[in-house]
Design a protein around this motif. Structure first.
Motif, PDB file in Angstrom:
ATOM      1  N   ASP A   1     105.061  -5.327  20.324  1.00  0.00           N
ATOM      2  CA  ASP A   1     106.415  -4.803  20.994  1.00  0.00           C
ATOM      3  C   ASP A   1     107.456  -5.982  20.249  1.00  0.00           C
ATOM      4  O   ASP A   1     108.187  -6.390  21.346  1.00  0.00           O
ATOM      5  CB  ASP A   1     106.619  -3.889  22.576  1.00  0.00           C
TER       6      ASP A   1
ATOM      7  N   ASP B   1     104.624  -2.261  17.232  1.00  0.00           N
ATOM      8  CA  ASP B   1     106.177  -1.782  16.961  1.00  0.00           C
ATOM      9  C   ASP B   1     106.500  -3.374  16.526  1.00  0.00           C
ATOM     10  O   ASP B   1     107.356  -3.491  17.644  1.00  0.00           O
ATOM     11  CB  ASP B   1     106.650  -1.514  18.761  1.00  0.00           C
TER      12      ASP B   1
ATOM     13  N   ASN C   1     104.161   3.162  16.667  1.00  0.00           N
ATOM     14  CA  ASN C   1     105.762   4.886  16.731  1.00  0.00           C
ATOM     15  C   ASN C   1     106.283   3.645  15.594  1.00  0.00           C
ATOM     16  O   ASN C   1     107.287   4.209  14.717  1.00  0.00           O
ATOM     17  CB  ASN C   1     105.460   5.178  17.622  1.00  0.00           C
ATOM     18  N   HIS C   2     106.472   3.129  15.881  1.00  0.00           N
ATOM     19  CA  HIS C   2     107.882   2.550  15.058  1.00  0.00           C
ATOM     20  C   HIS C   2     108.182   2.457  13.885  1.00  0.00           C
ATOM     21  O   HIS C   2     109.209   2.451  13.079  1.00  0.00           O
ATOM     22  CB  HIS C   2     109.061   1.458  16.347  1.00  0.00           C
TER      23      HIS C   2
ATOM     24  N   HIS D   1      97.799   0.051  19.825  1.00  0.00           N
ATOM     25  CA  HIS D   1      99.778   0.038  20.493  1.00  0.00           C
ATOM     26  C   HIS D   1      99.486   1.011  21.514  1.00  0.00           C
ATOM     27  O   HIS D   1     100.450   0.393  22.775  1.00  0.00           O
ATOM     28  CB  HIS D   1      99.917   1.109  19.482  1.00  0.00           C
TER      29      HIS D   1
ATOM     30  N   HIS E   1     103.253  -1.453  23.751  1.00  0.00           N
ATOM     31  CA  HIS E   1     104.051   0.407  23.994  1.00  0.00           C
ATOM     32  C   HIS E   1     104.956   0.440  24.881  1.00  0.00           C
ATOM     33  O   HIS E   1     106.094   0.912  25.477  1.00  0.00           O
ATOM     34  CB  HIS E   1     103.362   1.214  22.877  1.00  0.00           C
TER      35      HIS E   1
HETATM   36 FE   LIG Z   1     105.546   1.695  20.937  1.00  0.00          FE
END
Ligand SMILES: [Fe+2]
Ligand SMILES: [Fe+2]
Length: 293
Positions: free
Chosen positions: A17, A46, A74-75, A200, A241
């Protein structure tokens, strides 16, 4: 390799992240250097949203660390309106895999590398599994009810509009396909050799219990991996995450949340005495090595 002394013990390190769209976070990465020329770095997703940012992070860290292993967050998988790359879902993921391979970075699609440094050999297993809404909030019996509760409360993950599952009909269908393909690979591993999982999301639900908004857990993993850390002989599980950096133990296995997180978050951690932007040491296990990192 840039300015990396080689007289210290090689370490397996992890960060997650990085969110380098924030200039403060970008600076943290610009300043990051390994202690040893032989250090490996696990990136648990991320790193950013735009492909130019993602490429900058990966290239910068690849030049400094002996080996870099990346899994998507996810990003990275968002189809962002400001990104010139407008690929969706699986095509965007494969684009990022090709980008990594062009730099010699290991992805979940590659043979699993083996750490031969201190406390090795250990198989490093980068995972891309996504989530399937099975971490249901209290009061919900299924995904529809869980999402309804989230929308009522106003706590809804941006993935709902940004993360396209194409060509799968849904994010959970993509998740299940990933789990099935990954499980087949894991069953071929030597059961006597420990693994370090990099994903993640936490492989188990427990770490999500401390979320400020419990309904957000729906976007944080899947119940289908609840026994993987035991079943596949994990020495450690690295994830991110949640943006809640900490270590927890489950069934004797060390779980490391390795997030930097957003500036407003890491400034709070900093006030509580956390070192910001320092990669977490995965191997040698700090308990054995006597390190506090
Ligand atoms: Fe995330
Ligand atoms: Fe994040």
């Amino acid at each position: 390799m840039q300015n990396a002394p080689s007289n210290t013990i090689p370490r397996l390190l992890a960060l997650s992240d990085l969110h380098v769209a924030f200039p403060e976070n970008r600076q943290i990465i610009a300043d990051l250097r390994p202690d040893s020329a032989a250090d490996w770095l696990l990136l648990a997703g991320d790193v950013g949203e735009l492909t130019a940012d993602i490429e900058w992070v990966l290239r910068t860290l690849r030049e400094r660390f002996c080996r870099v292993i990346w899994v998507p967050g996810n990003h990275e998988l968002w189809t962002h309106s400001k990104d010139p790359v407008q690929l969706r879902g699986e095509e965007r993921y494969q684009y990022l895999v090709r980008l990594c391979r062009s730099m010699g970075i290991v992805t979940p699609e590659d043979p699993y590398p083996v750490w031969e440094g201190p406390q090795g050999p250990v198989t490093i297993v980068p995972l891309f599994l996504l989530y399937d809404y099975s971490f249901l909030p209290d009061g919900a019996l299924n995904k529809d009810q869980g999402l309804a509760l989230a929308y009522e409360s106003g706590i809804v993950c941006s993935d709902e509009v940004m993360l396209q599952p194409d060509p799968y009909p849904s994010r959970e269908a993509w998740c299940w396909a990933r789990i099935e393909a990954t499980e087949r690979r894991l069953m071929e591993l030597d059961p006597g050799r420990p693994v370090v999982f990099v994903n993640h999301y936490p492989l188990i639900r427990e770490p999500t219990r401390v979320l400020r908004y419990p309904q957000f857990a729906q976007w944080c993993g899947t119940t289908r991996t609840a026994d993987w850390h035991v079943r596949f002989n994990a020495a450690a599980v690295v994830y991110g995450h949640l943006h809640i950096p900490r270590v927890t133990w489950h069934d004797g296995v060390k779980f490391i949340e390795a997030s930097i997180g957003y500036p407003r978050e890491w400034r709070e951690w900093q006030l509580r005495g956390h070192q910001i932007g320092v990669p977490r040491q995965i191997l040698p296990l700090s308990e054995l090595a006597g390190s506090s990192r």
